[in-house]
Design a protein around this motif. Structure first.
Motif, PDB file in Angstrom:
ATOM      1  N   GLY A 145       0.834  -1.200   0.000  1.00  0.00           N
ATOM      2  CA  GLY A 145       0.000   0.000   0.000  1.00  0.00           C
ATOM      3  C   GLY A 145       0.870   1.252   0.000  1.00  0.00           C
ATOM      4  N   THR A 146       0.518   2.216   0.864  1.00  0.00           N
ATOM      5  CA  THR A 146       1.265   3.481   0.875  1.00  0.00           C
ATOM      6  C   THR A 146       2.535   3.407   1.727  1.00  0.00           C
ATOM      7  N   GLY A 147       2.850   2.234   2.258  1.00  0.00           N
ATOM      8  CA  GLY A 147       4.184   1.994   2.796  1.00  0.00           C
ATOM      9  C   GLY A 147       4.404   2.244   4.279  1.00  0.00           C
ATOM     10  N   HIS A 148       3.324   2.402   5.071  1.00  0.00           N
ATOM     11  CA  HIS A 148       3.537   2.686   6.510  1.00  0.00           C
ATOM     12  C   HIS A 148       4.360   1.602   7.191  1.00  0.00           C
ATOM     13  N   ASP A 149       4.056   0.327   6.883  1.00  0.00           N
ATOM     14  CA  ASP A 149       4.778  -0.773   7.548  1.00  0.00           C
ATOM     15  C   ASP A 149       6.224  -0.837   7.060  1.00  0.00           C
ATOM     16  N   VAL A 150       6.434  -0.575   5.782  1.00  0.00           N
ATOM     17  CA  VAL A 150       7.803  -0.589   5.234  1.00  0.00           C
ATOM     18  C   VAL A 150       8.649   0.455   5.969  1.00  0.00           C
ATOM     19  N   TYR A 156      11.826  -2.998   2.080  1.00  0.00           N
ATOM     20  CA  TYR A 156      11.462  -3.092   0.679  1.00  0.00           C
ATOM     21  C   TYR A 156       9.959  -3.339   0.612  1.00  0.00           C
ATOM     22  N   GLY A 157       9.266  -2.620  -0.265  1.00  0.00           N
ATOM     23  CA  GLY A 157       7.829  -2.833  -0.429  1.00  0.00           C
ATOM     24  C   GLY A 157       7.500  -3.170  -1.869  1.00  0.00           C
ATOM     25  N   ALA A 158       6.522  -4.053  -2.064  1.00  0.00           N
ATOM     26  CA  ALA A 158       6.055  -4.394  -3.415  1.00  0.00           C
ATOM     27  C   ALA A 158       4.543  -4.249  -3.442  1.00  0.00           C
ATOM     28  N   ASP A 159       4.037  -3.719  -4.539  1.00  0.00           N
ATOM     29  CA  ASP A 159       2.585  -3.612  -4.685  1.00  0.00           C
ATOM     30  C   ASP A 159       2.230  -3.696  -6.161  1.00  0.00           C
ATOM     31  N   ILE A 160       1.015  -4.202  -6.417  1.00  0.00           N
ATOM     32  CA  ILE A 160       0.546  -4.384  -7.793  1.00  0.00           C
ATOM     33  C   ILE A 160       0.001  -3.075  -8.384  1.00  0.00           C
ATOM     34  N   ALA A 161      -0.301  -2.083  -7.532  1.00  0.00           N
ATOM     35  CA  ALA A 161      -0.947  -0.847  -8.000  1.00  0.00           C
ATOM     36  C   ALA A 161       0.067   0.290  -8.136  1.00  0.00           C
ATOM     37  N   ASP A 200       3.511  -7.886  -9.134  1.00  0.00           N
ATOM     38  CA  ASP A 200       2.498  -8.837  -8.695  1.00  0.00           C
ATOM     39  C   ASP A 200       3.231  -9.877  -7.851  1.00  0.00           C
ATOM     40  N   PHE A 201       3.052  -9.784  -6.557  1.00  0.00           N
ATOM     41  CA  PHE A 201       3.781 -10.659  -5.633  1.00  0.00           C
ATOM     42  C   PHE A 201       3.547 -12.138  -5.964  1.00  0.00           C
ATOM     43  N   LEU A 202       2.372 -12.465  -6.451  1.00  0.00           N
ATOM     44  CA  LEU A 202       2.034 -13.876  -6.680  1.00  0.00           C
ATOM     45  C   LEU A 202       2.797 -14.455  -7.866  1.00  0.00           C
ATOM     46  N   ARG A 203       3.252 -13.587  -8.783  1.00  0.00           N
ATOM     47  CA  ARG A 203       3.875 -14.106 -10.018  1.00  0.00           C
ATOM     48  C   ARG A 203       5.321 -13.672 -10.214  1.00  0.00           C
ATOM     49  N   ALA A 204       5.691 -12.521  -9.669  1.00  0.00           N
ATOM     50  CA  ALA A 204       7.017 -11.956  -9.984  1.00  0.00           C
ATOM     51  C   ALA A 204       8.141 -12.721  -9.288  1.00  0.00           C
ATOM     52  N   ALA A 205       9.314 -12.648  -9.901  1.00  0.00           N
ATOM     53  CA  ALA A 205      10.526 -13.134  -9.232  1.00  0.00           C
ATOM     54  C   ALA A 205      11.005 -12.030  -8.294  1.00  0.00           C
ATOM     55  N   PRO A 206      11.490 -12.387  -7.105  1.00  0.00           N
ATOM     56  CA  PRO A 206      11.985 -11.347  -6.188  1.00  0.00           C
ATOM     57  C   PRO A 206      13.299 -10.774  -6.689  1.00  0.00           C
ATOM     58  N   PRO A 207      13.627  -9.532  -6.291  1.00  0.00           N
ATOM     59  CA  PRO A 207      14.931  -8.960  -6.670  1.00  0.00           C
ATOM     60  C   PRO A 207      16.064  -9.753  -6.026  1.00  0.00           C
ATOM     61  N   PHE A 208      15.807 -10.312  -4.842  1.00  0.00           N
ATOM     62  CA  PHE A 208      16.717 -11.236  -4.125  1.00  0.00           C
ATOM     63  C   PHE A 208      15.849 -11.874  -3.045  1.00  0.00           C
ATOM     64  N   GLN A 209      16.403 -12.889  -2.362  1.00  0.00           N
ATOM     65  CA  GLN A 209      15.596 -13.517  -1.311  1.00  0.00           C
ATOM     66  C   GLN A 209      15.833 -12.793   0.019  1.00  0.00           C
ATOM     67  N   PHE A 210      14.731 -12.522   0.722  1.00  0.00           N
ATOM     68  CA  PHE A 210      14.753 -11.671   1.911  1.00  0.00           C
ATOM     69  C   PHE A 210      14.951 -12.485   3.188  1.00  0.00           C
TER      70      PHE A 210
END
Ligand SMILES: C[S@@+](CC[C@H](N)C(=O)[O-])C[C@H]1O[C@@H](n2cnc3c(N)ncnc32)[C@H](O)[C@@H]1O
Length: 200
Positions: A47-52, A63-68, A92-102
């Protein structure tokens, strides 16, 4: 739910999940575990990143990822204004490859936002984005709703989906935003060293 669906909700300011502050459960977790080794963390569906930003303030490589695109734009602007160094990616978290593993993955109202039929994909994505010995911290929303988003879940469903891949370190009912009091359950998992298979 499609990218267009979520983008429209940001464009029309139809964002009842947006509380203007990080998850109270996350705030308490980070202040109560000040000695945790610092590392990388991803917040999917940020979302707008408060937790990040809360993870970044605590010293994590956040690091934050979002589909929108609208969410990523707001998150980037707010993070710059706060003088923090978190990174955001349109994905899209469900389909994308991560930039690296967290080292860590933090869940907060993404699991309830996707279609329940996509929950196997969600577990696969968590396993893809997380290091083999990574930790998965989740604020789960235990509501009965079947007509979402948000779509409800139960502790039994979460146990059945995650316990084959993770050891549960701790669980508790967190402090919540006022309208979610008593409806959230935090589960802190560590990935098992010997991974289990997943069907599908
Ligand atoms: C209910 S909102 C929660 C946002 C944020 N976690 C919060 O609590 O404020 C769900 C978020 O997940 C995002 N989202 C939905 N499906 C997604 C997907 N497949 N990949 C990444 N983000 C997704 C939406 O765009 C939206 O920002």
């Amino acid at each position: 739910m499609s990218r267009d669906y979520w983008e429209k909700r940001y464009r029309t300011h139809d964002m009842p999940w947006e509380k203007g502050a990080p998850s109270p459960g996350l705030v308490d977790f980070l202040s109560g575990h000040a000695q945790l080794p610092r590392g990388s963390v991803c917040v999917p569906g940020c979302g707008t990143g408060h937790d990040v930003r809360e993870w970044a303030r605590a010293g994590f490589e956040a690091y934050g990822a979002d589909i929108a695109p609208g969410a990523i734009g707001l998150a980037t602007d707010k993070t710059k204004a706060a003088g923090l160094a978190a990174k955001f990616q349109l994905a899209d978290f469900l389909r994308a490859a991560p930039p690296f593993q967290f080292d860590w993955l933090f869940e907060h109202t993404l699991f309830c936002a996707i279609e329940p039929s996509q929950r196997d994909d969600y577990v696969r994505a968590v396993l893809r984005w997380l290091k083999p010995d990574g930790q998965y911290l989740a604020v789960n929303y235990l509501i009965p709703d079947q007509d979402g988003p948000p779509f409800g879940t139960t502790r039994d469903e979460l146990w059945n989906r995650f316990s084959p891949h993770f050891d549960l370190l701790s669980e508790w009912v967190p402090r919540s935003y006022p309208n979610r009091t008593g409806l959230e359950l935090m589960l802190w998992w560590r990935r098992k060293s010997r991974p289990a298979g997943i069907a599908g």
